[in-house]
Write a protein that holds these residues in place. Structure first.
Motif, PDB file in Angstrom:
ATOM      1  N   ASN A  36       0.852  -1.192   0.000  1.00 10.94           N
ATOM      2  CA  ASN A  36       0.000   0.000   0.000  1.00 10.94           C
ATOM      3  C   ASN A  36       0.887   1.240   0.000  1.00 10.94           C
ATOM      4  O   ASN A  36       2.117   1.148   0.155  1.00 10.94           O
ATOM      5  N   GLY A  37       0.269   2.387  -0.170  1.00 13.04           N
ATOM      6  CA  GLY A  37       1.029   3.623  -0.278  1.00 13.04           C
ATOM      7  C   GLY A  37       1.808   3.990   0.960  1.00 13.04           C
ATOM      8  O   GLY A  37       2.935   4.481   0.873  1.00 13.04           O
ATOM      9  N   GLU A  39       3.066   1.960   3.223  1.00 13.35           N
ATOM     10  CA  GLU A  39       4.235   1.080   3.285  1.00 13.35           C
ATOM     11  C   GLU A  39       5.286   1.518   2.269  1.00 13.35           C
ATOM     12  O   GLU A  39       6.491   1.454   2.536  1.00 13.35           O
ATOM     13  N   ALA A  40       4.841   1.986   1.105  1.00  9.64           N
ATOM     14  CA  ALA A  40       5.770   2.481   0.088  1.00  9.64           C
ATOM     15  C   ALA A  40       6.546   3.693   0.594  1.00  9.64           C
ATOM     16  O   ALA A  40       7.760   3.783   0.390  1.00  9.64           O
ATOM     17  N   VAL A  41       5.857   4.621   1.244  1.00  8.91           N
ATOM     18  CA  VAL A  41       6.524   5.805   1.791  1.00  8.91           C
ATOM     19  C   VAL A  41       7.583   5.376   2.805  1.00  8.91           C
ATOM     20  O   VAL A  41       8.738   5.827   2.754  1.00  8.91           O
ATOM     21  N   ASP A  42       7.210   4.496   3.711  1.00  8.52           N
ATOM     22  CA  ASP A  42       8.133   4.026   4.742  1.00  8.52           C
ATOM     23  C   ASP A  42       9.345   3.318   4.141  1.00  8.52           C
ATOM     24  O   ASP A  42      10.489   3.577   4.519  1.00  8.52           O
ATOM     25  N   LYS A  43       9.093   2.435   3.177  1.00  7.55           N
ATOM     26  CA  LYS A  43      10.187   1.675   2.572  1.00  7.55           C
ATOM     27  C   LYS A  43      11.056   2.559   1.673  1.00  7.55           C
ATOM     28  O   LYS A  43      12.264   2.350   1.593  1.00  7.55           O
ATOM     29  N   ASP A  55       1.384   1.529  -8.038  1.00  9.31           N
ATOM     30  CA  ASP A  55      -0.025   1.378  -8.384  1.00  9.31           C
ATOM     31  C   ASP A  55      -0.737   2.664  -7.953  1.00  9.31           C
ATOM     32  O   ASP A  55      -0.265   3.366  -7.053  1.00  9.31           O
ATOM     33  N   ILE A  56      -1.851   2.982  -8.558  1.00 10.84           N
ATOM     34  CA  ILE A  56      -2.571   4.207  -8.191  1.00 10.84           C
ATOM     35  C   ILE A  56      -3.641   3.933  -7.154  1.00 10.84           C
ATOM     36  O   ILE A  56      -3.697   4.605  -6.128  1.00 10.84           O
ATOM     37  N   LEU A  61      -3.280   4.327   1.669  1.00 10.23           N
ATOM     38  CA  LEU A  61      -2.803   5.558   1.036  1.00 10.23           C
ATOM     39  C   LEU A  61      -2.658   5.258  -0.446  1.00 10.23           C
ATOM     40  O   LEU A  61      -1.941   4.327  -0.824  1.00 10.23           O
ATOM     41  N   ASN A  62      -3.333   6.031  -1.304  1.00  5.88           N
ATOM     42  CA  ASN A  62      -3.272   5.738  -2.740  1.00  5.88           C
ATOM     43  C   ASN A  62      -1.909   6.126  -3.316  1.00  5.88           C
ATOM     44  O   ASN A  62      -1.111   6.819  -2.674  1.00  5.88           O
ATOM     45  N   GLY A  63      -1.653   5.693  -4.536  1.00  4.65           N
ATOM     46  CA  GLY A  63      -0.359   5.914  -5.170  1.00  4.65           C
ATOM     47  C   GLY A  63      -0.019   7.369  -5.397  1.00  4.65           C
ATOM     48  O   GLY A  63       1.135   7.773  -5.233  1.00  4.65           O
TER      49      GLY A  63
END
Length: 73
Positions: A36-37, A39-43, A55-56, A61-63
């Motif tokens: 998810n978004g 997790e993407a920010v954190d990673k 992904d959007i 949290l959306n893309g």
């Protein structure tokens, strides 16, 4: 030295397919995936990838919002 890639998608099928496709290129290395978004920010902050596939439409949290947060930091 290969480019480090973070793959972000809420679909396990697409995460797996994108990872398989990207890892066939010796100039790319998928270093992790996010579901998810948020997790993407954190990673992204922790791993400092060179490239992020995003992904959007995702839960939490959306893309688009995730990209805005990543770019702001």
């Amino acid at each position: 030295m290969p480019y480090k890639v973070l793959v972000v998608d809420d679909s396990s099928f697409f995460r797996r397919r994108v990872t398989d496709i990207l890892n066939k290129d010796p100039q790319l290395e998928v270093i992790d995936v996010a579901v998810n978004g948020q997790e993407a920010v954190d990673k992204a902050l922790a791993l400092k990838p060179d490239v992020i596939t995003m992904d959007i439409e995702m839960p939490v949290l959306n893309g688009i919002a995730a990209v805005k947060q990543i770019m702001a930091q």
